[in-house]
Design a protein around this motif. Structure first.
Motif, PDB file in Angstrom:
ATOM      1  N   ASN A  94       0.802  -1.225   0.000  1.00 25.35           N
ATOM      2  CA  ASN A  94       0.000   0.000   0.000  1.00 25.35           C
ATOM      3  C   ASN A  94       0.833   1.273   0.000  1.00 25.35           C
ATOM      4  OD1 ASN A  94      -1.996  -2.118   1.735  1.00 25.35           O
ATOM      5  ND2 ASN A  94      -2.929  -0.954   0.057  1.00 25.35           N
ATOM      6  N   ALA A  95       1.861   1.273  -0.852  1.00 27.20           N
ATOM      7  CA  ALA A  95       2.614   2.487  -1.141  1.00 27.20           C
ATOM      8  C   ALA A  95       1.985   3.173  -2.359  1.00 27.20           C
ATOM      9  CB  ALA A  95       4.077   2.155  -1.422  1.00 27.20           C
ATOM     10  N   SER A 153      -4.653  -0.952   8.355  1.00 27.99           N
ATOM     11  CA  SER A 153      -5.185  -1.849   7.328  1.00 27.99           C
ATOM     12  C   SER A 153      -6.709  -1.769   7.260  1.00 27.99           C
ATOM     13  CB  SER A 153      -4.747  -3.287   7.616  1.00 27.99           C
ATOM     14  OG  SER A 153      -3.340  -3.404   7.558  1.00 27.99           O
ATOM     15  N   GLU A 154      -7.346  -1.598   8.401  1.00 31.98           N
ATOM     16  CA  GLU A 154      -8.799  -1.456   8.414  1.00 31.98           C
ATOM     17  C   GLU A 154      -9.228  -0.206   7.645  1.00 31.98           C
ATOM     18  OE1 GLU A 154     -12.339  -1.748  11.735  1.00 31.98           O
ATOM     19  OE2 GLU A 154     -10.603  -0.493  12.219  1.00 31.98           O
ATOM     20  N   HIS A 155      -8.469   0.875   7.819  1.00 31.65           N
ATOM     21  CA  HIS A 155      -8.767   2.096   7.074  1.00 31.65           C
ATOM     22  C   HIS A 155      -8.608   1.860   5.568  1.00 31.65           C
ATOM     23  CE1 HIS A 155      -8.952   6.290   5.878  1.00 31.65           C
ATOM     24  NE2 HIS A 155      -7.827   6.093   5.206  1.00 31.65           N
ATOM     25  N   PHE A 190     -11.474   2.286   2.731  1.00 35.39           N
ATOM     26  CA  PHE A 190     -11.325   3.365   1.749  1.00 35.39           C
ATOM     27  C   PHE A 190     -11.340   2.858   0.316  1.00 35.39           C
ATOM     28  CE2 PHE A 190      -8.797   5.964  -1.102  1.00 35.39           C
ATOM     29  CZ  PHE A 190      -9.350   7.216  -0.914  1.00 35.39           C
ATOM     30  N   MET A 191     -10.683   1.739   0.049  1.00 37.74           N
ATOM     31  CA  MET A 191     -10.435   1.314  -1.327  1.00 37.74           C
ATOM     32  C   MET A 191     -11.692   1.140  -2.178  1.00 37.74           C
ATOM     33  SD  MET A 191      -7.374   1.465  -2.215  1.00 37.74           S
ATOM     34  CE  MET A 191      -5.720   1.610  -1.514  1.00 37.74           C
ATOM     35  N   PRO A 192     -12.825   0.700  -1.649  1.00 41.92           N
ATOM     36  CA  PRO A 192     -14.022   0.607  -2.502  1.00 41.92           C
ATOM     37  C   PRO A 192     -14.449   1.935  -3.112  1.00 41.92           C
ATOM     38  CG  PRO A 192     -14.315  -0.728  -0.537  1.00 41.92           C
ATOM     39  CD  PRO A 192     -13.057   0.067  -0.333  1.00 41.92           C
ATOM     40  N   PRO A 230      -3.989   4.550   0.131  1.00 44.75           N
ATOM     41  CA  PRO A 230      -5.394   4.975   0.183  1.00 44.75           C
ATOM     42  C   PRO A 230      -5.546   6.492   0.195  1.00 44.75           C
ATOM     43  CG  PRO A 230      -4.664   4.381   2.374  1.00 44.75           C
ATOM     44  CD  PRO A 230      -3.517   4.072   1.445  1.00 44.75           C
ATOM     45  N   GLY A 231      -5.168   7.100  -0.895  1.00 43.39           N
ATOM     46  CA  GLY A 231      -5.269   8.548  -0.996  1.00 43.39           C
ATOM     47  C   GLY A 231      -4.401   9.060  -2.121  1.00 43.39           C
ATOM     48  N   SER A 232      -4.329  10.362  -2.221  1.00 40.27           N
ATOM     49  CA  SER A 232      -3.546  10.983  -3.278  1.00 40.27           C
ATOM     50  C   SER A 232      -2.061  10.965  -2.938  1.00 40.27           C
ATOM     51  CB  SER A 232      -4.007  12.428  -3.477  1.00 40.27           C
ATOM     52  OG  SER A 232      -3.663  13.213  -2.341  1.00 40.27           O
TER      53      SER A 232
END
Length: 612
Positions: A450-451, A495-497, A501-503, A528-530
């Motif tokens: 998740n990088a 990891s829960e975040h 977020f990913m959906p 999970p983000g910009s």
């Protein structure tokens, strides 16, 4: 042993000293060193690609002379992926002037998108100019295994000298893995592949002597490598057979995209030829006009960073971009019904990597190009047998079939919880902010799970990650910390975040992608983000998310004190800042002036840099 978990302390050893009146606990003694004294540490890096090279630079500037550093690189030269990937047409899909280190600008890039050779030469020059090759980087050396020794609070390593065949042991107080994710290339699982009588080539191991001239060549795969190879070798081949199993989004030329957005005025002011080469006059202007050069780099960087809304599921930006992409691909394919069906995806834009590929679609319309959309049953000595039974004779096979993207280390990496190879082989890989792993003390990695690997230039990412890692090491050096590791609870929350977020993104929609370890499942490869979101996240070190072992907590490689106290690092009442003859003992006045009128985020950034 006393282990600190956030604000709690658990005592697991030396209970006898606490219960036996004849063995009183040793009295606390002040450490006779000024605050800020850095303990000397040995740091071992793995990999001398962009991340590993930048780590050398960052450690030199942030840790100064309080460390020793060696980097083991398995290849014969530096450069990582740009040393390994030499296939025809290989180039970066990030603008050249944004695919470089901020501390080493190159104003002489020849093309808007640099070739592999030019990027590798850039990295090589840095190593030469900064004296990294002989003093730090050991090429043709491969780490075969790493084991965490709790008693000594250090990593014990087995290393092979690939030149001589010698194996030897080494150790590290901190282990930094910069080997990269798109590094461990693999052959496709095709029966008979290695019994083929002609040449079988992988894109990541392109032989210098291999020639496609006047041959019937099969190119398997239409990922980022395949779409570059096809148009590059087409002028040489007699016939080209392109095996495509999954449609992929092909971007219009990036310069064309930039010229339609906020960067239009800047693009219009740049002199480029039809192949996107900079004119000699343009290069001279980059060299002699620093204000213009900086404006150009920042404008393109800003435009690149603004692309994140496109991957947000069901957003207006995505709908518009998908319509434009579909229109572009249809037009270039001249509306060919078969090719459009085979090549234009019906999955969400961004679910798989979006790829710019100049002349790729045009090449597929040529009369001596055959696009195959069914599976290969087996490879015969001189042909491909398709799932339908059709046999296509070929002289050579090019496998543009990618890499092992499981995140499993290539060597045994044994920490407190066992071998990470075993832990991640059968379960979802998890990391703390992509760069640290629970159960692996004093271990950091670049571009782990998740990088933001799909978010833009790796060079800039490497700088931010390296600054974060160096800051943690500096904290350990100056605060009496022997071992530091993210807690499992913190990683579970993180990891829960990610899962929640990913959906929201196209990445999580239904398609097979290396973002999801080559499957249609949980997104393991992307942040999970910009991109800006990732940089902002790394600005602040969250000490509450880590577990610590302090000096005096048993073992420790000779650094134990007579008493366990997390504040022993405060020392003798003096500070290195007032005792350093070359330092500035009134630095705080400069910081106050610097942050006057600044935003809270700008002040926080300034404070972080001052601490480092």
């Amino acid at each position: 042993m006393v282990t600190i978990h956030g604000d709690s302390i658990s005592n697991t050893t030396n209970t006898t000293a606490q219960t036996n009146d004849t063995m009183p606990a040793p009295a606390y003694t002040v450490k006779e060193e000024p605050l800020g004294t850095a303990q000397h540490v040995r740091i071992v890096g793995i990999g001398a690609g962009a991340s590993g090279i930048n780590m050398v630079h960052t450690l030199r500037h942030q840790l100064r002379d309080s460390f020793e550093h060696v980097v083991y690189e398995k290849n014969s030269g530096v450069g990582g992926t740009w040393h390994e990937n030499r296939y025809p047409g290989c180039r970066c899909d990030i603008p050249s002037h944004n695919y470089q280190f901020s501390w080493r600008p190159n104003r002489e890039w020849t093309n808007f998108f640099s070739s592999a050779e030019e990027i590798n030469a850039y990295l090589g020059r840095i190593c030469d100019d900064e004296g990294m090759r002989d003093s730090v980087i050991k090429t043709e050396h491969e780490v075969l295994g790493a084991h965490w020794d709790e008693a000594q609070s250090r990593w014990l390593l087995e290393v092979a000298n690939l030149r001589t065949g010698e194996r030897f042991s080494d150790h590290a107080d901190f282990l930094i893995n910069a080997s990269g994710i798109l590094n461990n290339w693999k052959w496709p699982d095709l029966p008979g592949l290695h019994d083929f009588a002609g040449d079988v080539v992988h894109s990541a191991r392109w032989p210098a002597q291999f020639s496609c001239q006047d041959k019937t060549v099969a190119v398997i795969g239409n990922g980022s490598s395949g779409v570059q190879i096809v148009p590059a070798i087409y002028p040489q081949v007699k016939k080209l057979v392109h095996v495509v199993r999954t449609p992929t989004w092909i971007l219009p030329p990036r310069v064309q995209i930039f010229s339609m957005g906020p960067a239009a005025d800047m693009i219009d002011s740049i002199e480029l030829d039809d192949d996107e080469n900079f004119s000699p006059e343009q290069i001279v202007r980059f060299q002699t006009d620093p204000a213009f050069y900086r404006s150009f780099v920042k404008t393109i960087e800003k435009e690149s960073n603004n692309s994140f809304p496109i991957v947000m599921k069901d957003s207006q930006e995505q709908a518009f971009a998908a319509a434009q992409m579909r229109q572009y691909m249809t037009a270039v394919l001249d509306g060919d019904e078969r090719l459009c069906k085979a090549l234009i995806p019906d999955y969400a834009l961004g679910c798989r990597r979006m790829t710019p590929a100049p002349m790729y679609l045009q090449t597929l319309r040529q009369p001596n190009v055959q696009v195959v959309t069914q599976g290969i049953r087996r490879v015969l000595p001189n042909a491909l047998e398709l799932a339908s039974g059709e046999v296509i004779e070929v002289d050579a096979i090019v496998c543009a079939t990618g890499f092992d993207v499981s995140f499993c280390p290539r060597f045994p990496l044994v920490g407190r919880n066992g071998n990470l190879q075993d832990l991640w082989r059968d379960s979802m890989p998890q990391a703390y902010m992509s760069c640290a792993v629970p159960g692996l003390p004093n271990y950091f990695t670049f571009l782990g799970p998740n990088a933001p690997i799909g978010h833009g230039s790796v060079f800039t990412l490497a700088e931010h990650i390296a600054t974060y890692i160096a800051g943690v090491i500096r904290k350990c050096q100056t605060e009496g910390i022997k071992a530091i590791v993210p807690s499992q609870a913190a990683v579970n929350d993180y990891s829960e975040h990610i899962r929640a977020f990913m959906p929201r993104t196209a990445w999580a929609s239904s398609c097979s992608s290396w973002y999801k370890s080559g499957r249609d499942g949980t997104v393991t490869a992307l942040h999970p983000g910009s991109r800006t979101h990732f940089f902002h996240m790394l600005e602040t070190f969250r000490g509450e998310d880590y577990e610590y072992v302090y000096e005096g907590d048993g073992g420790g490689g000779g650094r134990a004190s007579s008493h366990r106290n997390r504040f022993r690092y405060l020392g003798n009442g003096f500070s290195t800042r007032e005792l350093d003859p070359e330092g500035d003992p009134t630095w705080y006045l400069d910081d106050a002036a610097l942050t006057a009128g600044a935003t809270d985020d700008e002040k926080a950034t300034t404070r972080m840099k001052a601490q480092l």
